[in-house]
Design an enzyme around this catalytic site. Sequence first.
Site, PDB file in Angstrom:
ATOM      1  N   ALA A  13     119.835  -5.466 -82.964  1.00  0.00           N
ATOM      2  CA  ALA A  13     119.798  -6.720 -83.721  1.00  0.00           C
ATOM      3  C   ALA A  13     118.727  -6.668 -84.809  1.00  0.00           C
ATOM      4  O   ALA A  13     118.946  -7.133 -85.930  1.00  0.00           O
ATOM      5  CB  ALA A  13     119.551  -7.887 -82.775  1.00  0.00           C
ATOM      6  N   LYS A  27     117.604  -3.962 -86.267  1.00  0.00           N
ATOM      7  CA  LYS A  27     118.088  -3.038 -87.298  1.00  0.00           C
ATOM      8  C   LYS A  27     119.134  -3.707 -88.179  1.00  0.00           C
ATOM      9  O   LYS A  27     119.139  -3.520 -89.396  1.00  0.00           O
ATOM     10  CB  LYS A  27     118.660  -1.763 -86.661  1.00  0.00           C
ATOM     11  CG  LYS A  27     117.630  -0.935 -85.930  1.00  0.00           C
ATOM     12  CD  LYS A  27     116.549  -0.444 -86.863  1.00  0.00           C
ATOM     13  CE  LYS A  27     115.593   0.465 -86.132  1.00  0.00           C
ATOM     14  NZ  LYS A  27     114.575   1.027 -86.997  1.00  0.00           N
ATOM     15  N   ILE A  42     116.341  13.262 -85.265  1.00  0.00           N
ATOM     16  CA  ILE A  42     115.365  14.079 -85.981  1.00  0.00           C
ATOM     17  C   ILE A  42     114.369  14.558 -84.928  1.00  0.00           C
ATOM     18  O   ILE A  42     113.493  13.812 -84.488  1.00  0.00           O
ATOM     19  CB  ILE A  42     114.649  13.279 -87.092  1.00  0.00           C
ATOM     20  CG1 ILE A  42     115.643  12.544 -87.988  1.00  0.00           C
ATOM     21  CG2 ILE A  42     113.717  14.188 -87.885  1.00  0.00           C
ATOM     22  CD1 ILE A  42     116.560  13.444 -88.795  1.00  0.00           C
ATOM     23  N   TYR A  46     117.078  -4.160 -80.044  1.00  0.00           N
ATOM     24  CA  TYR A  46     116.745  -3.119 -81.019  1.00  0.00           C
ATOM     25  C   TYR A  46     117.811  -3.064 -82.110  1.00  0.00           C
ATOM     26  O   TYR A  46     117.503  -3.018 -83.295  1.00  0.00           O
ATOM     27  CB  TYR A  46     116.618  -1.773 -80.303  1.00  0.00           C
ATOM     28  CG  TYR A  46     116.257  -0.619 -81.211  1.00  0.00           C
ATOM     29  CD1 TYR A  46     114.952  -0.452 -81.656  1.00  0.00           C
ATOM     30  CD2 TYR A  46     117.214   0.306 -81.598  1.00  0.00           C
ATOM     31  CE1 TYR A  46     114.613   0.610 -82.481  1.00  0.00           C
ATOM     32  CE2 TYR A  46     116.885   1.373 -82.423  1.00  0.00           C
ATOM     33  CZ  TYR A  46     115.581   1.515 -82.861  1.00  0.00           C
ATOM     34  OH  TYR A  46     115.244   2.570 -83.671  1.00  0.00           O
TER      35      TYR A  46
END
Length: 106
Positions: free
Chosen positions: A12, A14, A43, A10
């Site tokens: 990587a 990004k 959030i 994940y």
Amino acid sequence: MAADQGAGSYGAVKAGLVTWNLDLARELGPRGITANVVSPGYIADTEFFRDRLPDTRRTDLVSATATGRAGASADIATTVAFLASPEARHITGQVLHVNGGAYGTR
């Protein structure tokens, strides 16, 4: 945040988006087009979290912020609206961390 903090595949992906954004900024800049990445923190009211975190995890995420609160979808929306506005015409190739100060930049 995952791109900088290590999060397996994940993170990587990004990190790849961040690098791709730099190329887009350089390629599109001469045409007056900007390219930026918005990197949200916690959030609470999104599909990603669905506000289903255990209380201890939620408390940890909020405690990590300088603002003392979870982010809201409106925090992200107003950031994106600004980036899309003429006022942001000289901001490109950037990662904007919208996380209440939970993650500082280098």
